[in-house]
Design a protein around this motif. Structure first.
Motif, PDB file in Angstrom:
ATOM      1  N   SER A  17      15.960  16.762  -3.547  1.00 37.87           N
ATOM      2  CA  SER A  17      15.138  17.960  -3.587  1.00 37.87           C
ATOM      3  C   SER A  17      15.180  18.689  -2.250  1.00 37.87           C
ATOM      4  CB  SER A  17      13.694  17.574  -3.926  1.00 37.87           C
ATOM      5  OG  SER A  17      13.181  16.671  -2.971  1.00 37.87           O
TER       6      SER A  17
ATOM      7  N   ARG B 284      12.379  13.841  -3.042  1.00 45.73           N
ATOM      8  CA  ARG B 284      12.744  13.270  -4.334  1.00 45.73           C
ATOM      9  C   ARG B 284      14.260  13.179  -4.435  1.00 45.73           C
ATOM     10  NH1 ARG B 284       9.490  14.698  -9.814  1.00 45.73           N
ATOM     11  NH2 ARG B 284      10.529  13.234 -11.208  1.00 45.73           N
TER      12      ARG B 284
ATOM     13  N   TRP C 139      10.097  19.288  -5.951  1.00 48.24           N
ATOM     14  CA  TRP C 139      10.457  18.053  -6.635  1.00 48.24           C
ATOM     15  C   TRP C 139      11.746  18.136  -7.437  1.00 48.24           C
ATOM     16  CZ3 TRP C 139      10.645  19.780 -11.512  1.00 48.24           C
ATOM     17  CH2 TRP C 139       9.781  20.827 -11.879  1.00 48.24           C
TER      18      TRP C 139
ATOM     19  N   THR D  91      15.386  17.933  -8.733  1.00 49.22           N
ATOM     20  CA  THR D  91      16.608  17.200  -8.425  1.00 49.22           C
ATOM     21  C   THR D  91      17.572  17.392  -9.590  1.00 49.22           C
ATOM     22  OG1 THR D  91      15.561  15.214  -9.318  1.00 49.22           O
ATOM     23  CG2 THR D  91      15.564  15.440  -6.926  1.00 49.22           C
TER      24      THR D  91
END
Length: 127
Positions: free
Chosen positions: A52, A57, A105, A107
């Motif tokens: 992220s 993350r 967050w 990804t």
């Protein structure tokens, strides 16, 4: 536009380690989620890892969990892929990718989620 340049690919023996780097330029690096993909000989490009935009993350494909580590240094506009315990099946061209990210967050794991790609760096693992 974001320009991505990978480096660090090499020929290495099985069990060895390599660290790939991807330097980004052009836009504010911290606004982008980053990913690594690879294309093995005769196969389609596949997801390897993503991180992220702030680095809180991380996500890996199962085949590299415990062996590869993705990280980023937002001060240096660089994302890394530390690869350990390399196997011949890790032989591939490794690509860095970036995509604008509105959330800390995110990804992304799919190719079509990424907007920018590097030219790739060759990793060859001999048995």
């Amino acid at each position: 536009q974001v320009q991505l340049v990978e480096s660090g690919g090499a020929l290495v023996q099985a069990g060895g380690s390599l660290r790939l780097s991807c330097a980004a330029s052009g836009r504010t690096f911290i606004n982008y989620a980053m990913g690594w993909f690879r294309q093995c000989p005769g196969k389609e490009r596949e997801f390897v890892a993503s991180i992220s935009r702030i680095g809180g993350r991380i996500y890996y494909v199962d085949s590299v969990k415990g062996r590869f580590t993705i990280s980023r240094d937002n001060a240096k506009n660089t994302v890394y892929l530390q690869m350990m315990s390399l196997k011949p099946e890790d032989t591939a061209v490794y690509y860095c990718a970036a995509t604008p990210s509105g959330f800390s967050w995110e990804t992304p794991t799919k190719e079509n989620e990424y907007s920018y790609w590097g030219q790739g760096t060759q990793v060859t693992v001999s048995s």
